[in-house]
Design an enzyme around this catalytic site. Structure first.
Site, short mmCIF file in Angstrom:
data_model
loop_
_atom_site.label_atom_id
_atom_site.label_comp_id
_atom_site.label_asym_id
_atom_site.label_seq_id
_atom_site.Cartn_x
_atom_site.Cartn_y
_atom_site.Cartn_z
CG PHE A 1 1.57 39.69 19.93
CD1 PHE A 1 0.79 39.81 18.79
CD2 PHE A 1 2.29 40.79 20.36
CE1 PHE A 1 0.75 41.00 18.08
CE2 PHE A 1 2.25 41.99 19.65
CZ PHE A 1 1.47 42.09 18.51
CB CYS A 2 -0.85 34.13 23.28
SG CYS A 2 -2.42 33.87 22.43
CB ALA A 3 3.32 37.25 25.23
CG HIS B 1 -0.72 33.53 27.53
ND1 HIS B 1 -1.91 34.12 27.12
CD2 HIS B 1 -0.01 34.53 28.10
CE1 HIS B 1 -1.90 35.39 27.44
NE2 HIS B 1 -0.77 35.67 28.04
CB CYS C 1 -4.82 37.96 23.08
SG CYS C 1 -3.52 37.45 21.95
#
Length: 464
Positions: A385-387, A139, A405
């Site tokens: 995982f902020c993805a 992100h 997340c």
């Protein structure tokens, strides 16, 4: 007139440099910390969440401790400690430029993190600039471009497909004006290395620039701005064994110099004068200081420079070779468990750093991670995982499926839209990854020895 004080001599590190052969892990802070187990007793903590924040190298901690008594204000201070701290700060800039193999004329701007660095770059791109970014990005790379015209590219399944996808998108852009590509060097989810040099060549062939998110690459592999031919590099100290709140944006100066300062204030301005109409005129710096308003984090900056020196002295060839051994150990161990599915974009043979994400059939990922911690003293990460777009793609979920997340969406034992990530690096002992592999096998075979419940969005041991 006497010479200015030599910061490196005055604040010399008490730590010895790492053994060049790198036969074992580099010493890190907290390596002897013990934690309680819910089943009774204590165990040495196995920190396997390096991709989020790596522990401080002992060398970095010792360097910072040696400097701390000499801490002073940076820039323009007349006192000895201010001059010393200024020298230390500016020499750290030189050290980082050397670590990244920057070009003549490149600027090194100190920030708070990779996220801060990329938000800074988003603020300085030309008004008509188009941004191209793969949905696979963290992100920090995916989200800063909200005020620009952004093209989000679908996840490629091979490095070659990544290059082809980018070339098509750049060639088809309308209007054919300024463009910026943002790409990771190593995935924070799969650990896979991206074809950065080839993507940079594609970008430049189509009149675009490229920024490399090296947050997961720089701690594991050498990063050369010249060899990769990228226009900018961003990374964080807290992933580079220097967790003191600083980051770096390094690269071409022209867009940085042409834009208004990222933050307005002292340090960014050269002169400020009142006008006859009552307003103020400001002349901004054209150096990196233009985007470093406010009192700088000299401790954080010095810690990054210390980490850069420590990794360079240890030798990346030795570090990479040892990490490859750890990767092979983990991947071989997980391959022995049929219930485990390792997440990957480019396939099993893709080169990677020490970041591996997986799911376990029949397990809520948050429950599994909680059991690793509570019953084995192993710290991993669970979630998206902020993805989020990438993990959803890898899990084969609908883009609209609920998920958050780091938070479980199901009860312990039920499948959830999240995964488990194990990550490691230069400070990881063999025993930690061996314990992890053994714990995974035991949990899958025998189940958890404790009961767990969800509390404040986390799966935790139920203590009655």
């Amino acid at each position: 007139m006497s010479a200015r004080p030599n910061a490196s001599a005055t604040a010399a590190s008490a730590a010895e440099s790492a053994d060049a052969c790198c036969a074992g892990p580099l010493p890190v802070l907290g390596r002897d910390v013990t934690v309680p187990l819910v089943t009774g007793g204590e165990v040495t903590y196995a920190a396997l969440d390096y991709a989020a924040s790596a522990p401080a190298l002992q060398r970095v901690w010792d360097d910072v401790a040696a400097y701390a008594p000499y801490y002073g204000s940076v820039h323009r201070g007349a006192g000895y400690l201010s001059q010393l701290s200024t020298d230390l700060f500016e020499q750290s800039r030189v050290t980082v430029a050397e670590f990244l193999d920057c070009r003549e004329g490149d600027q090194v701007v100190f920030t708070r993190s990779t996220t801060d660095s990329l938000n800074l770059l988003a603020r300085v791109i030309p008004a008509d600039c188009q941004v191209f970014v793969f949905e696979t990005e963290h992100h920090a790379s995916l989200l800063p471009w909200q005020d620009a015209r952004v093209t989000y590219l679908n996840a490629p399944r091979t490095p070659a497909q990544a290059v082809e996808t980018l070339e098509r998108a750049l060639a088809d852009r309308d209007p054919y004006g300024p463009a910026l590509v943002c790409v990771t060097g190593a995935s924070n989810v799969t650990g896979e290395l991206w074809p950065v040099r080839e993507l940079a060549a594609a970008a430049h062939a189509h009149g675009a620039r490229i920024v490399l998110d090296a947050a997961q690459l720089a701690p594991h592999h050498p990063v050369s701005v010249k060899e990769l031919d990228v226009d900018w590099v961003a990374f964080s100290g807290h992933k580079l064994y220097a967790p003191f709140g600083s980051g770096v944006l390094a690269g071409r100066a022209d867009w940085l110099q042409a834009a208004e300062p990222y933050l307005a204030g002292g340090g960014a301005s050269r002169t400020v004068a009142r006008r006859t109409d009552g307003g103020v005129d400001v002349e901004w710096h054209t150096t990196a200081a233009r985007h470093e308003a406010g009192s700088p984090n000299v401790i954080g900056v010095y810690s990054i420079a210390s980490a850069c020196k420590a990794l360079t002295e240890a030798g990346f060839d030795a570090l990479v070779a040892r990490e490859r051994h750890l990767i092979d150990t983990v991947r071989a161990g997980l391959a022995d468990v049929p219930e485990v599915r390792v997440l990957s974009l480019f396939g099993d043979d893709a080169p990677r750093v020490g970041v591996i994400s997986f799911v376990v059939d029949g397990w809520n990922s948050s429950h599994f991670a909680a059991a690793l911690s509570a019953e084995y003293g192993i710290g991993v990460r669970d979630g998206l995982f902020c993805a989020h777009p990438l993990v959803r793609t890898l899990l084969g979920s609908d883009p609209q499926d609920p998920g958050e997340c780091g938070a479980p969406e199901a009860n312990p034992g039920e499948r959830s839209l999240n995964a488990i990530r194990v990550s490691f690096g230069a400070g990881t002992p063999d025993e930690h990854v061996e314990r992890f592999v053994g714990a995974v096998k035991e949990l899958v075979r025998d189940g958890a020895r404790w009961t767990y419940r969800t509390e404040d969005g986390r799966c935790v041991p139920d203590r009655g």
